[in-house]
Design a protein around this motif. Sequence first.
Motif, mmCIF file in Angstrom:
data_model
loop_
_atom_site.group_PDB
_atom_site.id
_atom_site.type_symbol
_atom_site.label_atom_id
_atom_site.label_comp_id
_atom_site.label_asym_id
_atom_site.label_seq_id
_atom_site.Cartn_x
_atom_site.Cartn_y
_atom_site.Cartn_z
ATOM 1 N N THR A 308 0.838 -1.201 0.000
ATOM 2 C CA THR A 308 0.000 0.000 0.000
ATOM 3 C C THR A 308 0.875 1.253 0.000
ATOM 4 O O THR A 308 0.646 2.198 -0.773
ATOM 5 C CB THR A 308 -0.935 0.005 1.222
ATOM 6 N N ILE A 309 1.870 1.275 0.868
ATOM 7 C CA ILE A 309 2.774 2.435 0.943
ATOM 8 C C ILE A 309 3.516 2.621 -0.376
ATOM 9 O O ILE A 309 3.624 3.742 -0.891
ATOM 10 C CB ILE A 309 3.775 2.265 2.101
ATOM 11 N N ASP A 310 4.016 1.528 -0.940
ATOM 12 C CA ASP A 310 4.779 1.636 -2.192
ATOM 13 C C ASP A 310 3.921 2.170 -3.326
ATOM 14 O O ASP A 310 4.373 3.003 -4.125
ATOM 15 C CB ASP A 310 5.363 0.269 -2.563
ATOM 16 N N LYS A 311 2.666 1.726 -3.414
ATOM 17 C CA LYS A 311 1.802 2.240 -4.474
ATOM 18 C C LYS A 311 1.511 3.717 -4.249
ATOM 19 O O LYS A 311 1.540 4.516 -5.194
ATOM 20 C CB LYS A 311 0.496 1.452 -4.540
ATOM 21 N N TYR A 312 1.244 4.078 -2.999
ATOM 22 C CA TYR A 312 0.934 5.477 -2.687
ATOM 23 C C TYR A 312 2.122 6.382 -3.017
ATOM 24 O O TYR A 312 1.958 7.442 -3.619
ATOM 25 C CB TYR A 312 0.559 5.611 -1.217
ATOM 26 N N LEU A 313 3.312 5.963 -2.635
ATOM 27 C CA LEU A 313 4.497 6.771 -2.909
ATOM 28 C C LEU A 313 4.781 6.850 -4.409
ATOM 29 O O LEU A 313 5.268 7.868 -4.900
ATOM 30 C CB LEU A 313 5.708 6.202 -2.166
ATOM 31 N N GLY A 314 4.447 5.773 -5.128
ATOM 32 C CA GLY A 314 4.620 5.793 -6.579
ATOM 33 C C GLY A 314 3.686 6.776 -7.254
ATOM 34 O O GLY A 314 4.035 7.412 -8.256
ATOM 35 N N GLU A 315 2.475 6.908 -6.698
ATOM 36 C CA GLU A 315 1.492 7.828 -7.265
ATOM 37 C C GLU A 315 1.678 9.265 -6.776
ATOM 38 O O GLU A 315 1.163 10.202 -7.390
ATOM 39 C CB GLU A 315 0.083 7.347 -6.907
ATOM 40 N N HIS A 316 2.386 9.434 -5.662
ATOM 41 C CA HIS A 316 2.613 10.766 -5.087
ATOM 42 C C HIS A 316 4.110 10.939 -4.805
ATOM 43 O O HIS A 316 4.532 11.065 -3.647
ATOM 44 C CB HIS A 316 1.814 10.950 -3.793
ATOM 45 N N PRO A 317 4.931 10.935 -5.854
ATOM 46 C CA PRO A 317 6.388 10.934 -5.651
ATOM 47 C C PRO A 317 6.931 12.188 -4.981
ATOM 48 O O PRO A 317 8.026 12.156 -4.412
ATOM 49 C CB PRO A 317 6.928 10.796 -7.080
ATOM 50 N N ASP A 318 6.196 13.279 -5.042
ATOM 51 C CA ASP A 318 6.710 14.534 -4.494
ATOM 52 C C ASP A 318 6.027 14.942 -3.188
ATOM 53 O O ASP A 318 6.269 16.042 -2.681
ATOM 54 C CB ASP A 318 6.529 15.666 -5.523
ATOM 55 N N LYS A 319 5.193 14.069 -2.631
ATOM 56 C CA LYS A 319 4.441 14.461 -1.441
ATOM 57 C C LYS A 319 5.318 14.523 -0.196
ATOM 58 O O LYS A 319 5.142 15.383 0.660
ATOM 59 C CB LYS A 319 3.277 13.505 -1.199
ATOM 60 N N PHE A 320 6.276 13.601 -0.082
ATOM 61 C CA PHE A 320 7.087 13.517 1.126
ATOM 62 C C PHE A 320 8.534 13.905 0.821
ATOM 63 O O PHE A 320 9.122 13.432 -0.144
ATOM 64 C CB PHE A 320 7.033 12.105 1.717
ATOM 65 N N LYS A 321 9.101 14.756 1.667
ATOM 66 C CA LYS A 321 10.460 15.226 1.472
ATOM 67 C C LYS A 321 11.475 14.174 1.918
ATOM 68 O O LYS A 321 11.165 13.291 2.715
ATOM 69 C CB LYS A 321 10.684 16.512 2.275
ATOM 70 N N LEU A 322 12.692 14.307 1.412
ATOM 71 C CA LEU A 322 13.791 13.475 1.864
ATOM 72 C C LEU A 322 13.920 13.611 3.378
ATOM 73 O O LEU A 322 13.938 14.706 3.920
ATOM 74 C CB LEU A 322 15.096 13.915 1.193
ATOM 75 N N GLY A 323 13.982 12.486 4.073
ATOM 76 C CA GLY A 323 14.084 12.485 5.523
ATOM 77 C C GLY A 323 12.784 12.211 6.239
ATOM 78 O O GLY A 323 12.776 11.867 7.424
ATOM 79 N N ASP A 324 11.643 12.323 5.518
ATOM 80 C CA ASP A 324 10.336 12.093 6.135
ATOM 81 C C ASP A 324 10.015 10.596 6.106
ATOM 82 O O ASP A 324 9.094 10.146 5.430
ATOM 83 C CB ASP A 324 9.261 12.905 5.399
ATOM 84 N N VAL A 325 10.778 9.846 6.861
ATOM 85 C CA VAL A 325 10.724 8.380 6.793
ATOM 86 C C VAL A 325 9.394 7.840 7.291
ATOM 87 O O VAL A 325 8.853 6.876 6.745
ATOM 88 C CB VAL A 325 11.878 7.764 7.613
ATOM 89 N N ASN A 326 8.853 8.446 8.353
ATOM 90 C CA ASN A 326 7.603 7.917 8.905
ATOM 91 C C ASN A 326 6.352 8.497 8.244
ATOM 92 O O ASN A 326 5.236 8.257 8.678
ATOM 93 C CB ASN A 326 7.537 8.121 10.425
ATOM 94 N N LEU A 327 6.554 9.294 7.184
ATOM 95 C CA LEU A 327 5.467 9.760 6.319
ATOM 96 C C LEU A 327 4.417 10.579 7.076
ATOM 97 O O LEU A 327 3.214 10.473 6.796
ATOM 98 C CB LEU A 327 4.784 8.565 5.626
ATOM 99 N N ASP A 328 4.861 11.405 8.013
ATOM 100 C CA ASP A 328 3.911 12.243 8.739
ATOM 101 C C ASP A 328 3.984 13.700 8.298
ATOM 102 O O ASP A 328 3.414 14.586 8.936
ATOM 103 C CB ASP A 328 4.131 12.131 10.249
#
Length: 381
Positions: A308-328
């Motif tokens: 689920t996380i991998d698909k979401y990140l693939g569809e939203h590649p620019d949503k989370f900045k480098l370093g935002d490991v816990n996706l908050d």
Amino acid sequence: MCGKIRQIFNAVFVLCLAFILSITGIFTPSSLALSPTYNVSSEYAKSVFYERLIDIELSDNKANDIFRIAESQLGYHEGSYGGTTHGTNNVTEYNYWYFAEHVSGNNYAWCTTFIGWCARQAGIPLAVLPNFARCTNAYNYILPDAGATMHGRGSGYLPVQGDLIFFGTSNSSITHMGIVDLSDETNVFFIAGNDTDSVAYRNISLSSSEIWGYASPDYDESTLIPNDDIFGGFDEPVVDLYYRENMFFGSNVSWVQFCLDYIGYDVDIDGYFGMMTDSVVREFQTNNALNINGVVEKITRTKIKEQTIDKYLGEHPDKFKLGDVNLDSIINTGDASCILKYMAGTLTLANGQIPLANFNGDPDVNTGDAAAILEFILTEA
């Protein structure tokens, strides 16, 4: 040898920086405006208790967050979802949230569901403070299994804000519970739901025989909760889910259904773990070479979550900045904690989280990335 020394240095540096940040207050976590984690009833949405709730700004201090949310509900009285019509029969917004339907009667005492409701609105993961409907079950195995530290009657423990207090006598089971505010040398102060049919602030002597004990949830783990958008705002299950005659239902089941639907499986998101959900879980297990038993246990749940996380990140590649490991959506000490737990083998990261964790730009995820994140936080403070 030099590489090993460097790893040790980075680990020590991470711990020292974290300590400095915690005691100096140089870094203050960003606040997040509170948004209810479910569709509130129309009556509650018009109430003063709802207005107080959404005025709260969440922080990284979950012990304080859960207390402030409980505090916002002081004066709520059972009898209606809005909390202002005095009545009986355990009709409350908190039971409406827990059971996902209207319930009433003596079987629906709500001191427990009130605590679960507060925890979910505070963004505390189920893995840290699960939902429960019975005080005895919570004290005896649900909270200990979730990593809470338990303190029995007569232990000499002085409770702190965010602890849970349990009441009962030696001749009975545990019958009541609340959320601690503070304690002094004589008394403990707390908020409880279903206290004379309302949410009330009370105090009791620390030596009272009515106190059964306390639970201290591991709120530090709350920094690991992923962005709710990824999982539709549903709660990740912490117990095994499977098809049975008395079906599992609620937010935990909806989490499974939402994730499976999102990654391409045909399942209704209705909150009930029925035969169709069982069939789809087995299909997922077959496709991923897992044990095919229809049970959403830890291995199956982790694999569903990763995809689920991998698909979401693939569809939203620019949503989370480098370093935002816990996706908050905030770069904070929780991200450094994720990396250290990943290095220790106690936390699994999805494939899409690995690039976010490589903060210092070297080939691997290591303690140097955690150190670099903490340096960044200190610089930005």
